[in-house]
Design a protein around this motif. Structure first.
Motif, PDB file in Angstrom:
ATOM      1  N   GLY A   2       0.815  -1.212   0.000  1.00  0.00           N
ATOM      2  CA  GLY A   2       0.000   0.000   0.000  1.00  0.00           C
ATOM      3  C   GLY A   2       0.844   1.255   0.000  1.00  0.00           C
ATOM      4  O   GLY A   2       0.563   2.205  -0.726  1.00  0.00           O
ATOM      5  N   GLN A   5       2.530   1.806  -3.395  1.00  0.00           N
ATOM      6  CA  GLN A   5       1.592   2.332  -4.386  1.00  0.00           C
ATOM      7  C   GLN A   5       1.181   3.762  -4.059  1.00  0.00           C
ATOM      8  O   GLN A   5       0.994   4.571  -4.963  1.00  0.00           O
ATOM      9  CB  GLN A   5       0.379   1.406  -4.489  1.00  0.00           C
ATOM     10  CG  GLN A   5       0.757   0.063  -5.122  1.00  0.00           C
ATOM     11  CD  GLN A   5      -0.433  -0.726  -5.598  1.00  0.00           C
ATOM     12  OE1 GLN A   5      -1.434  -0.831  -4.893  1.00  0.00           O
ATOM     13  NE2 GLN A   5      -0.339  -1.282  -6.785  1.00  0.00           N
ATOM     14  N   GLU A   6       1.066   4.075  -2.788  1.00  0.00           N
ATOM     15  CA  GLU A   6       0.740   5.448  -2.390  1.00  0.00           C
ATOM     16  C   GLU A   6       1.828   6.408  -2.852  1.00  0.00           C
ATOM     17  O   GLU A   6       1.551   7.548  -3.225  1.00  0.00           O
ATOM     18  CB  GLU A   6       0.589   5.495  -0.868  1.00  0.00           C
ATOM     19  CG  GLU A   6      -0.243   6.616  -0.326  1.00  0.00           C
ATOM     20  CD  GLU A   6      -1.637   6.718  -0.915  1.00  0.00           C
ATOM     21  OE1 GLU A   6      -2.027   7.858  -1.182  1.00  0.00           O
ATOM     22  OE2 GLU A   6      -2.319   5.702  -1.123  1.00  0.00           O
ATOM     23  N   SER A  26      -3.517  -9.316  -4.018  1.00  0.00           N
ATOM     24  CA  SER A  26      -4.590  -9.244  -3.026  1.00  0.00           C
ATOM     25  C   SER A  26      -4.522  -7.954  -2.211  1.00  0.00           C
ATOM     26  O   SER A  26      -5.528  -7.535  -1.630  1.00  0.00           O
ATOM     27  CB  SER A  26      -4.542 -10.457  -2.094  1.00  0.00           C
ATOM     28  OG  SER A  26      -3.445 -10.366  -1.195  1.00  0.00           O
ATOM     29  N   MET A  27      -3.369  -7.309  -2.164  1.00  0.00           N
ATOM     30  CA  MET A  27      -3.204  -6.075  -1.396  1.00  0.00           C
ATOM     31  C   MET A  27      -3.195  -4.822  -2.270  1.00  0.00           C
ATOM     32  O   MET A  27      -3.269  -3.711  -1.756  1.00  0.00           O
ATOM     33  CB  MET A  27      -1.889  -6.130  -0.610  1.00  0.00           C
ATOM     34  CG  MET A  27      -1.869  -7.186   0.472  1.00  0.00           C
ATOM     35  SD  MET A  27      -0.295  -7.174   1.377  1.00  0.00           S
ATOM     36  CE  MET A  27       0.635  -8.363   0.424  1.00  0.00           C
ATOM     37  N   ALA A  28      -3.073  -5.002  -3.579  1.00  0.00           N
ATOM     38  CA  ALA A  28      -2.906  -3.856  -4.476  1.00  0.00           C
ATOM     39  C   ALA A  28      -4.211  -3.107  -4.673  1.00  0.00           C
ATOM     40  O   ALA A  28      -5.277  -3.704  -4.764  1.00  0.00           O
ATOM     41  CB  ALA A  28      -2.375  -4.334  -5.826  1.00  0.00           C
ATOM     42  N   ASN A  29      -4.108  -1.789  -4.735  1.00  0.00           N
ATOM     43  CA  ASN A  29      -5.272  -0.980  -5.079  1.00  0.00           C
ATOM     44  C   ASN A  29      -4.997  -0.100  -6.300  1.00  0.00           C
ATOM     45  O   ASN A  29      -5.766   0.785  -6.618  1.00  0.00           O
ATOM     46  CB  ASN A  29      -5.744  -0.128  -3.886  1.00  0.00           C
ATOM     47  CG  ASN A  29      -4.634   0.709  -3.301  1.00  0.00           C
ATOM     48  OD1 ASN A  29      -3.669   1.030  -3.984  1.00  0.00           O
ATOM     49  ND2 ASN A  29      -4.765   1.063  -2.035  1.00  0.00           N
ATOM     50  N   ARG A  30      -3.867  -0.363  -6.950  1.00  0.00           N
ATOM     51  CA  ARG A  30      -3.489   0.320  -8.189  1.00  0.00           C
ATOM     52  C   ARG A  30      -2.889  -0.718  -9.131  1.00  0.00           C
ATOM     53  O   ARG A  30      -2.626  -1.842  -8.722  1.00  0.00           O
ATOM     54  CB  ARG A  30      -2.478   1.431  -7.895  1.00  0.00           C
ATOM     55  CG  ARG A  30      -3.078   2.566  -7.092  1.00  0.00           C
ATOM     56  CD  ARG A  30      -2.172   3.741  -6.996  1.00  0.00           C
ATOM     57  NE  ARG A  30      -2.822   4.786  -6.220  1.00  0.00           N
ATOM     58  CZ  ARG A  30      -2.223   5.886  -5.832  1.00  0.00           C
ATOM     59  NH1 ARG A  30      -0.960   6.090  -6.122  1.00  0.00           N
ATOM     60  NH2 ARG A  30      -2.877   6.791  -5.139  1.00  0.00           N
ATOM     61  N   LYS A  59      -7.070  -7.473 -13.596  1.00  0.00           N
ATOM     62  CA  LYS A  59      -8.094  -6.930 -12.694  1.00  0.00           C
ATOM     63  C   LYS A  59      -7.608  -5.689 -11.960  1.00  0.00           C
ATOM     64  O   LYS A  59      -8.418  -4.854 -11.558  1.00  0.00           O
ATOM     65  CB  LYS A  59      -8.537  -7.999 -11.694  1.00  0.00           C
ATOM     66  CG  LYS A  59      -9.446  -9.034 -12.311  1.00  0.00           C
ATOM     67  CD  LYS A  59      -9.832 -10.112 -11.316  1.00  0.00           C
ATOM     68  CE  LYS A  59     -10.657 -11.186 -12.002  1.00  0.00           C
ATOM     69  NZ  LYS A  59     -10.845 -12.373 -11.174  1.00  0.00           N
ATOM     70  N   THR A  60      -6.286  -5.543 -11.780  1.00  0.00           N
ATOM     71  CA  THR A  60      -5.764  -4.330 -11.140  1.00  0.00           C
ATOM     72  C   THR A  60      -5.674  -3.174 -12.135  1.00  0.00           C
ATOM     73  O   THR A  60      -5.369  -2.052 -11.737  1.00  0.00           O
ATOM     74  CB  THR A  60      -4.351  -4.543 -10.540  1.00  0.00           C
ATOM     75  OG1 THR A  60      -3.378  -4.655 -11.595  1.00  0.00           O
ATOM     76  CG2 THR A  60      -4.301  -5.739  -9.611  1.00  0.00           C
ATOM     77  N   ARG A 190      -3.675   4.874 -16.408  1.00  0.00           N
ATOM     78  CA  ARG A 190      -3.453   4.038 -15.227  1.00  0.00           C
ATOM     79  C   ARG A 190      -1.989   3.637 -15.055  1.00  0.00           C
ATOM     80  O   ARG A 190      -1.517   3.469 -13.963  1.00  0.00           O
ATOM     81  CB  ARG A 190      -4.334   2.790 -15.315  1.00  0.00           C
ATOM     82  CG  ARG A 190      -5.804   3.125 -15.187  1.00  0.00           C
ATOM     83  CD  ARG A 190      -6.665   1.953 -15.549  1.00  0.00           C
ATOM     84  NE  ARG A 190      -6.743   1.849 -16.997  1.00  0.00           N
ATOM     85  CZ  ARG A 190      -7.079   0.756 -17.650  1.00  0.00           C
ATOM     86  NH1 ARG A 190      -7.377  -0.332 -16.992  1.00  0.00           N
ATOM     87  NH2 ARG A 190      -7.139   0.749 -18.949  1.00  0.00           N
TER      88      ARG A 190
END
Length: 199
Positions: A2, A5-6, A26-30, A59-60, A190
């Protein structure tokens, strides 16, 4: 993950194992990428990635950069006993390389596919003589064969001057002129544009 990616750090799972990569997803948000990887569905090489990982990366919003490294298209675990002495595979064709792109496109779409050449315009071909695969931790016999002249790439796409050959082969495979300019080109919102043609 996190925090990376932040901070805007692009996470590349190319050299990560399957479970590590799935944990990252499973932890990625980007978007997450595999910058130079091929599908294990084409050849069972431990350096290649599973359909599940391909789908997870898509999917990411990320992409898979397909690599023209010959061993990752022509060398499998079952070939390992011959890694030091041969017989070695012939060079794959540029058409086989584009077939690997097609394999991924049929699973996740063209927007998640890029070119992961593993060579750059400023670097000469890697001609360092690697150790024999049987003596290498980094490149074991299940992954590569003996390449005393350096890493083999597919016939017709082994340096950046061959990009026109790749473009022509993409067109031959039915890509539109826009698609052939760069699979994955629509990810610019993206994934940074500089990473669309991954090296």
């Amino acid at each position: 993950i996190g925090q990376m990616q932040e901070l805007g750090i692009l996470i590349d799972c190319t050299h990560s194992g399957e479970q590590t990569s799935l944990d990252i997803l499973s932890m990625a948000n980007r978007p997450v990428v595999c910058s130079h990887s091929n599908p294990v569905g084409i050849v069972d090489n431990p350096r290649n990635i599973s359909d599940g990982l391909i789908e997870g990366i898509a999917k990411t919003g990320g992409l898979i950069g397909l690599t023209p490294v010959n061993a990752f298209l022509c060398w499998s675990r079952k070939d390992a006993p011959h890694a030091d002495t041969g017989p070695f595979p012939p060079l794959a064709s540029i058409s086989q390389y584009v077939d690997a792109m097609d394999y991924v496109i049929h699973r996740v779409g063209v927007d998640h596919v890029g070119v992961g050449s593993d060579f750059t315009i400023s670097d000469p071909r890697d001609t360092d003589i690697p150790p024999l695969p049987s003596k290498s931790f980094t490149y074991p016999p299940e992954m590569v064969y003996n390449e005393p002249a350096g890493i083999d790439h597919v016939r017709g796409f082994d340096n950046v001057t061959d990009v026109p050959h790749l473009r022509a082969e993409l067109m031959h495979h039915g890509f539109s002129s826009g698609d052939s300019e760069n699979p994955g080109r629509q990810l610019d919102a993206r994934v940074p544009p500089s990473l669309e043609f991954l090296t």
